[in-house]
Design a protein around this motif. Structure first.
Motif, PDB file in Angstrom:
ATOM      1  N   GLY A 129       0.766  -1.149  -0.067  1.00  0.00           N
ATOM      2  CA  GLY A 129      -0.093   0.046  -0.081  1.00  0.00           C
ATOM      3  C   GLY A 129       0.975   1.125  -0.404  1.00  0.00           C
ATOM      4  O   GLY A 129       0.320   2.059  -0.647  1.00  0.00           O
ATOM      5  N   GLU A 130       2.072   1.244   0.944  1.00  0.00           N
ATOM      6  CA  GLU A 130       2.800   1.933   1.033  1.00  0.00           C
ATOM      7  C   GLU A 130       3.440   2.032  -0.411  1.00  0.00           C
ATOM      8  O   GLU A 130       3.977   3.776  -1.144  1.00  0.00           O
ATOM      9  CB  GLU A 130       4.025   1.994   1.684  1.00  0.00           C
ATOM     10  CG  GLU A 130       2.799   2.010   3.431  1.00  0.00           C
ATOM     11  CD  GLU A 130       4.184   2.353   4.495  1.00  0.00           C
ATOM     12  OE1 GLU A 130       5.339   2.289   4.602  1.00  0.00           O
ATOM     13  OE2 GLU A 130       3.838   2.046   5.807  1.00  0.00           O
TER      14      GLU A 130
ATOM     15  N   VAL B 295       2.831   1.656  -3.604  1.00  0.00           N
ATOM     16  CA  VAL B 295       1.052   2.604  -4.382  1.00  0.00           C
ATOM     17  C   VAL B 295       0.617   3.960  -4.415  1.00  0.00           C
ATOM     18  O   VAL B 295       1.122   5.046  -5.443  1.00  0.00           O
ATOM     19  CB  VAL B 295       0.093   1.312  -4.477  1.00  0.00           C
ATOM     20  CG1 VAL B 295      -0.790   2.453  -4.339  1.00  0.00           C
ATOM     21  CG2 VAL B 295       0.645   0.291  -5.072  1.00  0.00           C
ATOM     22  N   ASP B 296       1.131   3.892  -2.869  1.00  0.00           N
ATOM     23  CA  ASP B 296       0.667   5.749  -2.761  1.00  0.00           C
ATOM     24  C   ASP B 296       2.125   6.560  -3.380  1.00  0.00           C
ATOM     25  O   ASP B 296       1.916   7.562  -3.865  1.00  0.00           O
ATOM     26  CB  ASP B 296       0.804   5.949  -0.978  1.00  0.00           C
ATOM     27  CG  ASP B 296      -0.544   5.757  -0.669  1.00  0.00           C
ATOM     28  OD1 ASP B 296      -2.026   5.404  -1.688  1.00  0.00           O
ATOM     29  OD2 ASP B 296      -1.029   5.136  -0.075  1.00  0.00           O
TER      30      ASP B 296
ATOM     31  N   GLY C 220       2.289   7.797  -6.307  1.00  0.00           N
ATOM     32  CA  GLY C 220       0.785   7.947  -7.012  1.00  0.00           C
ATOM     33  C   GLY C 220      -0.159   7.058  -7.512  1.00  0.00           C
ATOM     34  O   GLY C 220      -1.798   7.603  -8.163  1.00  0.00           O
ATOM     35  N   GLY C 221      -0.085   5.965  -6.801  1.00  0.00           N
ATOM     36  CA  GLY C 221      -1.402   5.309  -7.219  1.00  0.00           C
ATOM     37  C   GLY C 221      -1.221   3.612  -8.557  1.00  0.00           C
ATOM     38  O   GLY C 221      -0.428   4.515  -9.148  1.00  0.00           O
TER      39      GLY C 221
ATOM     40  N   SER D 191      -5.856   3.535  -4.365  1.00  0.00           N
ATOM     41  CA  SER D 191      -5.008   4.125  -3.638  1.00  0.00           C
ATOM     42  C   SER D 191      -4.553   2.925  -2.445  1.00  0.00           C
ATOM     43  O   SER D 191      -4.718   1.800  -3.202  1.00  0.00           O
ATOM     44  CB  SER D 191      -5.331   5.091  -2.736  1.00  0.00           C
ATOM     45  OG  SER D 191      -6.359   4.220  -2.457  1.00  0.00           O
ATOM     46  N   GLY D 192      -3.086   3.140  -2.458  1.00  0.00           N
ATOM     47  CA  GLY D 192      -2.529   2.232  -1.124  1.00  0.00           C
ATOM     48  C   GLY D 192      -3.573   1.423  -0.545  1.00  0.00           C
ATOM     49  O   GLY D 192      -3.605  -0.053  -0.518  1.00  0.00           O
ATOM     50  N   ASP D 193      -4.516   1.635  -0.164  1.00  0.00           N
ATOM     51  CA  ASP D 193      -5.862   1.467   1.610  1.00  0.00           C
ATOM     52  C   ASP D 193      -6.619   0.489   0.032  1.00  0.00           C
ATOM     53  O   ASP D 193      -7.096  -0.733   0.161  1.00  0.00           O
ATOM     54  CB  ASP D 193      -6.469   2.522   1.743  1.00  0.00           C
ATOM     55  CG  ASP D 193      -7.485   1.798   2.329  1.00  0.00           C
ATOM     56  OD1 ASP D 193      -7.046   0.793   3.291  1.00  0.00           O
ATOM     57  OD2 ASP D 193      -8.473   2.035   1.873  1.00  0.00           O
ATOM     58  N   ASP D 194      -6.955   0.831  -1.301  1.00  0.00           N
ATOM     59  CA  ASP D 194      -7.591   0.208  -2.284  1.00  0.00           C
ATOM     60  C   ASP D 194      -7.168  -0.825  -2.854  1.00  0.00           C
ATOM     61  O   ASP D 194      -7.863  -2.351  -2.198  1.00  0.00           O
ATOM     62  CB  ASP D 194      -8.036   0.876  -3.757  1.00  0.00           C
ATOM     63  CG  ASP D 194      -8.806   2.212  -3.234  1.00  0.00           C
ATOM     64  OD1 ASP D 194      -9.736   2.223  -2.152  1.00  0.00           O
ATOM     65  OD2 ASP D 194      -8.762   3.119  -3.852  1.00  0.00           O
TER      66      ASP D 194
END
Length: 537
Positions: free
Chosen positions: A192-193, A195-196, A199-200, A230-233
């Motif tokens: 997730g980090e 990915v963030d 920028g996704g 997003s990272g959470d997604d």
């Protein structure tokens, strides 16, 4: 005038001495060249220190151990005990190319109790720019000495931590026949980090996902379709298997989730390797240091990244596969005991030995030498329900035997000395025709019928007719029945009757059958008391 003539003739060509402190042109050129060489050397040295080609590790060498506790010192590794099983090939042997590397990647889910449900074995032929990444399903059956043989049980069985990782590494090494060169343990939060940090990631979510688990602090709500995650997604998509009602999810269960994870990781790597993301090295390094444990240095990882980018590795050159397998249900002793026989089976993913061997030799193994099935520890299920290993050795000895049959074994009925079956609960003889307890004489406690009926004469097997004659008579005859319906004893001298004072007179009417005694203190027939169970027990 003499000087004027000299000037007219071309003048004095003697060079003027340079001013004090001023460099000549040649000196300036030399200095510039030296500065450029110094910068180039510094850059070269910096790049060499930044991009470091890995060296093959020495197994069980403390200098190559992971720093799991984060104290800056490599952990003291525990030597891997392969027991009576096969010893996988180590780093020795001729390699297929100069730079052919293998890496075991384990995904540890901190939100799910530290489970290592994500296992990837990657091989990267840097020389020829080809890579293969094989996912190992978490339900894969492995050769372990306990009952539930899923590969994801290994980490927790050995107490998690570094020891759990090492024994999980052992099972995977035996599964493919060789020890991977390096291992990387990634906390899922790192995905997730990352990915963030870039920028996704654009990804096509394969289905609607909804799941709530307060125990794991897990809330998944994703809509099917292609969009920027997003990272959470991304973490929600990677963790999802099915909804709470178990009616909506991947049709293939965990194998379906593996396919989604492979597709997402492929999309993420493709976007991470884009040149525009090279400027985002800072956040990537931070996410790496916080969430990754490995026996590779960060400079080694940068070397792999540099080799992929500059070497022209394309995603079509990366082959994502799942370990060839077949789903099986196998008898489980612990489940049988836990459910009291209501459910005895455990689901597994069993490797397809031939296809796995082909994949190992052609795409995963870094060695030139060809492996055989004897080099792999591949489990299989036999027709009788027992399990086997390609090595010929099963660590769980009971599992190598056929499981208990669902059909109860037919036991020989217990009988008394006259051949009458014994009721195992009361210890009393039963009528072989009706299955009912045989009435007992209230005075002696002995059964009135002591043998099975004689179908040829219509009498009891020991001479008993209607259950009212003296069972001690050696050869009684059928009593006569007068017109009034009464029963009289026969007049034969061999038949005891009214004239025999030692024999009780026959009753005028058939005696009603007495109730079966229920008092456990009543005397029992010595002929079956030693055979049937004690009624008082």
């Amino acid at each position: 005038m003499s000087n004027v003539g000299k000037r007219l003739a071309g003048g004095d060509k003697t060079p003027k001495p340079p001013r004090k402190g001023k460099l000549t042109r040649q000196q300036i050129i030399l200095i510039v060249v030296a500065a450029v060489l110094a910068v180039a050397l510094a850059v070269t040295l910096a790049l060499r220190s930044l991009f470091v080609r890995p060296e093959l590790p020495k197994r069980n060498d403390p200098q190559n151990a992971m720093d799991a506790d984060g104290d800056g010192q490599p952990d003291e590794p525990e030597p891997i005990d392969y027991g009576d099983g096969i010893r996988p090939r180590g780093g020795d042997g001729e390699r297929k190319s100069k730079d052919y590397w293998t890496v075991l990647i384990l995904g540890r889910d901190t939100g799910g109790g530290g489970n290592t449900d994500t296992m990837l074995l990657a091989s990267y032929d840097v020389t020829n720019q080809k890579a293969t990444v094989m996912s190992i399903p978490r339900d894969t059956m492995v050769n372990v000495p306990w009952d539930i043989k899923r590969i994801n049980s290994v980490y927790n069985h050995y107490g998690q931590g570094e020891k759990g990782i090492q024994y999980l590494y052992k099972e995977i090494a035996q599964l493919v026949g060789f020890e991977p060169d390096f291992q990387v343990v990634v906390e899922w939060d790192a995905v997730g980090e990352i990915v963030d940090a870039i920028g996704g990631v654009y990804f096509d979510v394969p289905l609607d996902m909804n799941y709530e688990d307060p125990y794991q602090d897990l809330s998944i709500h994703q809509t099917k379709g292609y969009r920027l995650l997003s990272g959470d997604d991304a973490m929600q998509v990677l963790r999802y298997r099915h909804d709470n009602n178990m009616k909506h999810g991947y049709a293939e269960g965990d194998l379906g989730r593996i396919k989604t994870q492979q597709a997402f990781l492929k999309a993420m790597v493709e976007q991470v390797l884009q040149p525009k993301n090279m400027t985002k090295a800072g956040p990537l390094i931070e996410a790496f240091n916080k969430n990754v444990e490995t026996d590779l240095s960060f400079q080694n990882i940068l070397w792999f990244a540099q080799s992929a980018v500059l070497g022209g590795l394309k995603m079509e050159d990366v082959n994502f596969v799942t370990m060839p397998n077949t789903s099986k249900y196998v008898y489980s002793r612990s489940i049988d005991k836990l459910t009291n026989g209501r459910d005895k089976m455990q689901s597994y993913v069993v490797p397809n030995a031939r296809k796995l061997l082909e994949l190992v030799n052609n795409e995963l193994s870094p060695f030139v030498e060809t492996f055989t099935l004897a080099d792999l520890d591949v489990m299989s299920v036999n027709a009788d329900g027992s399990i086997s290993s390609s090595t010929g050795y099963v660590e769980d000895k009971p599992a190598a035997l056929p499981p208990p049959s669902d059909k109860p074994e037919e036991e020989e009925p217990t009988v008394d000395e006259n051949g009458n079956p014994i009721d195992p609960e009361t210890g009393l003889p039963l009528d072989p025709e009706t299955g009912e307890p045989i009435p007992a004489d209230p005075e002696t406690g002995e059964p009135l019928v002591v043998g099975p009926p004689d179908t040829s004469t219509g009498t009891g097997g020991n001479g008993g007719g209607n259950g009212t004659t003296d069972p001690t008579s050696p050869n009684p005859s059928t009593p006569s029945t007068p017109a009034d319906g009464g029963t009289t004893a026969p007049s034969s001298p061999e038949t005891p009757g009214a004239s025999n004072p030692e024999a009780p007179p026959a009753p005028a009417e058939p005696a009603p059958a007495p109730e079966v005694p229920t008092d456990p203190q009543l005397p029992a027939d010595p002929g079956f008391a030693l055979i049937g169970p004690d009624p008082a027990a």
